[in-house]
Design a protein around this motif. Sequence first.
Motif, PDB file in Angstrom:
ATOM      1  N   UNK B 149     -78.951 -42.990  63.347  1.00  0.00           N
ATOM      2  CA  UNK B 149     -77.329 -42.333  63.509  1.00  0.00           C
ATOM      3  C   UNK B 149     -76.633 -43.154  64.119  1.00  0.00           C
ATOM      4  N   UNK B 150     -76.539 -44.529  64.549  1.00  0.00           N
ATOM      5  CA  UNK B 150     -75.369 -44.765  65.228  1.00  0.00           C
ATOM      6  C   UNK B 150     -74.843 -45.972  64.051  1.00  0.00           C
ATOM      7  N   UNK B 151     -75.948 -45.672  62.579  1.00  0.00           N
ATOM      8  CA  UNK B 151     -74.780 -46.443  61.773  1.00  0.00           C
ATOM      9  C   UNK B 151     -74.500 -46.257  60.513  1.00  0.00           C
ATOM     10  N   UNK B 152     -74.232 -44.661  61.476  1.00  0.00           N
ATOM     11  CA  UNK B 152     -73.799 -43.782  59.614  1.00  0.00           C
ATOM     12  C   UNK B 152     -72.527 -44.340  59.162  1.00  0.00           C
ATOM     13  N   UNK B 153     -71.406 -44.438  60.071  1.00  0.00           N
ATOM     14  CA  UNK B 153     -70.329 -45.124  59.339  1.00  0.00           C
ATOM     15  C   UNK B 153     -70.671 -46.150  58.406  1.00  0.00           C
ATOM     16  N   UNK B 154     -71.192 -47.168  58.615  1.00  0.00           N
ATOM     17  CA  UNK B 154     -71.508 -48.307  57.853  1.00  0.00           C
ATOM     18  C   UNK B 154     -73.069 -48.079  56.422  1.00  0.00           C
ATOM     19  N   UNK B 155     -73.507 -47.336  56.974  1.00  0.00           N
ATOM     20  CA  UNK B 155     -74.053 -46.479  55.841  1.00  0.00           C
ATOM     21  C   UNK B 155     -73.801 -45.881  54.909  1.00  0.00           C
ATOM     22  N   UNK B 156     -72.451 -45.112  55.472  1.00  0.00           N
ATOM     23  CA  UNK B 156     -71.948 -44.289  54.813  1.00  0.00           C
ATOM     24  C   UNK B 156     -70.948 -45.056  53.608  1.00  0.00           C
ATOM     25  N   UNK B 157     -70.611 -45.481  54.047  1.00  0.00           N
ATOM     26  CA  UNK B 157     -69.778 -46.363  53.310  1.00  0.00           C
ATOM     27  C   UNK B 157     -70.913 -47.074  52.256  1.00  0.00           C
ATOM     28  N   UNK B 158     -71.777 -47.487  52.490  1.00  0.00           N
ATOM     29  CA  UNK B 158     -72.099 -48.403  51.875  1.00  0.00           C
ATOM     30  C   UNK B 158     -72.469 -47.406  50.250  1.00  0.00           C
ATOM     31  N   UNK B 159     -73.319 -46.321  51.020  1.00  0.00           N
ATOM     32  CA  UNK B 159     -72.740 -45.059  49.929  1.00  0.00           C
ATOM     33  C   UNK B 159     -71.946 -44.556  49.020  1.00  0.00           C
ATOM     34  N   UNK B 160     -70.806 -45.034  49.632  1.00  0.00           N
ATOM     35  CA  UNK B 160     -70.064 -44.419  48.658  1.00  0.00           C
ATOM     36  C   UNK B 160     -69.381 -45.702  47.811  1.00  0.00           C
ATOM     37  N   UNK B 161     -69.123 -46.848  48.523  1.00  0.00           N
ATOM     38  CA  UNK B 161     -69.366 -47.967  47.591  1.00  0.00           C
ATOM     39  C   UNK B 161     -70.226 -48.092  46.261  1.00  0.00           C
ATOM     40  N   UNK B 162     -71.724 -47.481  46.950  1.00  0.00           N
ATOM     41  CA  UNK B 162     -72.929 -48.003  46.086  1.00  0.00           C
ATOM     42  C   UNK B 162     -71.899 -46.597  44.499  1.00  0.00           C
ATOM     43  N   UNK B 163     -71.691 -45.556  44.797  1.00  0.00           N
ATOM     44  CA  UNK B 163     -70.940 -44.127  44.102  1.00  0.00           C
ATOM     45  C   UNK B 163     -70.121 -44.413  43.170  1.00  0.00           C
ATOM     46  N   UNK B 164     -68.850 -45.283  43.665  1.00  0.00           N
ATOM     47  CA  UNK B 164     -67.854 -45.886  43.407  1.00  0.00           C
ATOM     48  C   UNK B 164     -67.716 -46.715  41.732  1.00  0.00           C
ATOM     49  N   UNK B 165     -69.103 -47.847  42.300  1.00  0.00           N
ATOM     50  CA  UNK B 165     -69.669 -48.710  41.713  1.00  0.00           C
ATOM     51  C   UNK B 165     -69.608 -48.465  40.319  1.00  0.00           C
ATOM     52  N   UNK B 166     -70.194 -47.420  39.820  1.00  0.00           N
ATOM     53  CA  UNK B 166     -70.795 -46.948  38.327  1.00  0.00           C
ATOM     54  C   UNK B 166     -70.151 -46.341  38.135  1.00  0.00           C
TER      55      UNK B 166
END
Lengths: 196, 432
Positions: B149-166
Amino acid sequence: MSIAPPNPPHTAPPARDHELMQRTVDGDLEAFGGLVERHQGALVNYFGRCGVYTGEREDLAQETFVRIYRYRNRYRPTAQFTTFLYLVARQVRIDLLRRTERRRRLYDQFQQSAPQAAVPGAVERGERLDIEQALAALDETFREVVVLVLLQGLKHREAAEVLAIPIGTVKSRLNTALQRLRETVQGPKHDPESDE
Amino acid sequence: MTLKATSRPEAQAGRDPDAATQAVRAALAQLPPLRPTRDLVPEVLARIRQEAPATAGRFGLRSGPAPWRTWLPRLAALLAIVLGVDLAVRRHVERKQATRDRPSASATEARSVREDRESRTAKRLAQAWLTSHQDDEGRWDVAGLGGRAEHATALNALALMALMADLPPGSHATVRPGALALLAAQQPDGRLGSPGAFAMYEHGIATVALLRALERGAIAERESDVRRAVRFIRSAQTPAGGWGYEPHDRAAATGAQPNASVSAWQIEALGIARHLGWGDPEGHLRRGLFWITQLADAQGTVGYQAPSDYPSARLSTTAAGLFSLASAGRGLDGLEGVTSRMAQGLAGLLDQPGVASDANPYRDFFVLRAIAALPPPTCSIETRRILADVVQRVRQTQVQQGEHRGSWDPRDRYARLGGRLYSTSLSAMALP
């Protein structure tokens, strides 16, 4: 390949490079054939003057055209087709150099050891051989600028794009290259007055 | 050697540098052109048809109008060439497969269209999984998906980037909530995420995601907040030019040193900011790029904190360094040589055991992004073959059944930190 048939004459009216490229992008493979026919000589000359072994020049030219076809969708008509052509050709040559570094060194040694003896009438054509040898002996960094600008006729701006360097660098490299060629064909620079 | 035939006397040319240079130019102009000994048109067209028949059909390649009498002998010759090339390719494939379990270069090219289609399908599946696990507030349940959970910011950001990529432009339904959720955790100083041991990782990745969201118009009214995040990156830069796990002021107390991996994210963010027209007023991007170049050794391999410093996989750091230069450094003078050297270094490192077979989302992500960021033509046939194997392995390890269809199982060394969200986001973005 000796089985290659004579190329039939293209009956279509001459089209500009970017028009042929656009037709290629649209799926007209024959239009791409027109581009190959138009530029194959220049490409073979480019590879030859850059020091590519005689037997490989045509293979590299062929590889260049095939890659251009693969990258056809990345071509933008705002740029000269020749810029795109030499950009790809240069990468093809770099790839070859990496693969065949040892063989190239052996060939260079062979060229340097007995180039004139292999060419009948070398004495009569002394000037051409001299400038050819001087060009071949030029450092790669400078030789490709000379080949692109002076032999292949690219503008400084186009050569800069192909080599991914600023225009000013193209000009300075060209000046240096000409100076080195001059020194090579005339011997070491010296003051004629001091010999007296 | 002397220049024998010039329009001026030799002695005069020898004393006059300009005249001598003109003589050299003239001699070069008189060089006879080297001509091909055969017509290359039939061979080139035959190779194109042979290598990508699927492409030809798909794009409706057609021949120009020509009488059948003209074409018949040419077609016969082409057929002979095609059969000959085909036979050679088959033999090459057999030989390669006998020694290495890899397809030939021609086979790699021939399968490219099918692979593009399969990659698109894989990315759509990943996108569907990501969307289905995003909550109404735009967040992902990091802990529930196996991450910390302490890495939620980076992990949410990575998920958002993957979502936007396509996603097509203008699709904000999932992007906007995800970006606003990241901004909800922003501190007054611009920092995104917690001030923990991975603070700059968290902040850099989140800033990249927000810049991407801003770039596509999803959070236009929050531009000032994204600018604050970029300013925080600038303020956290070390005097040397790199970034460490913590901002420079804290790192000075803890002794933490800048490294290539953390710096790559900050440089990417500054590169996007520059692309958005925000410039690089105080040279932070340039200094960061220069610092990265200082990590490369003579072979183009990038060290972690210094040249030849390889506490873990050098392939990842080299790919991260190359990606920084090829993307954020594009158009900046003075980087061509070192970018080319790093590309060669990366190509050399790719040809080692395990690259194609072992799962490593972080490494795959940076390697494939770095190659994609290079201007064409990017790499040799051999390198493309290895990369094609990497892409194939990534596709083949995607979950195809059940609740997590479309995701990737967390299997690498960072699985305990990032869980399924981490492995899925990076794997999806790695696909071309």
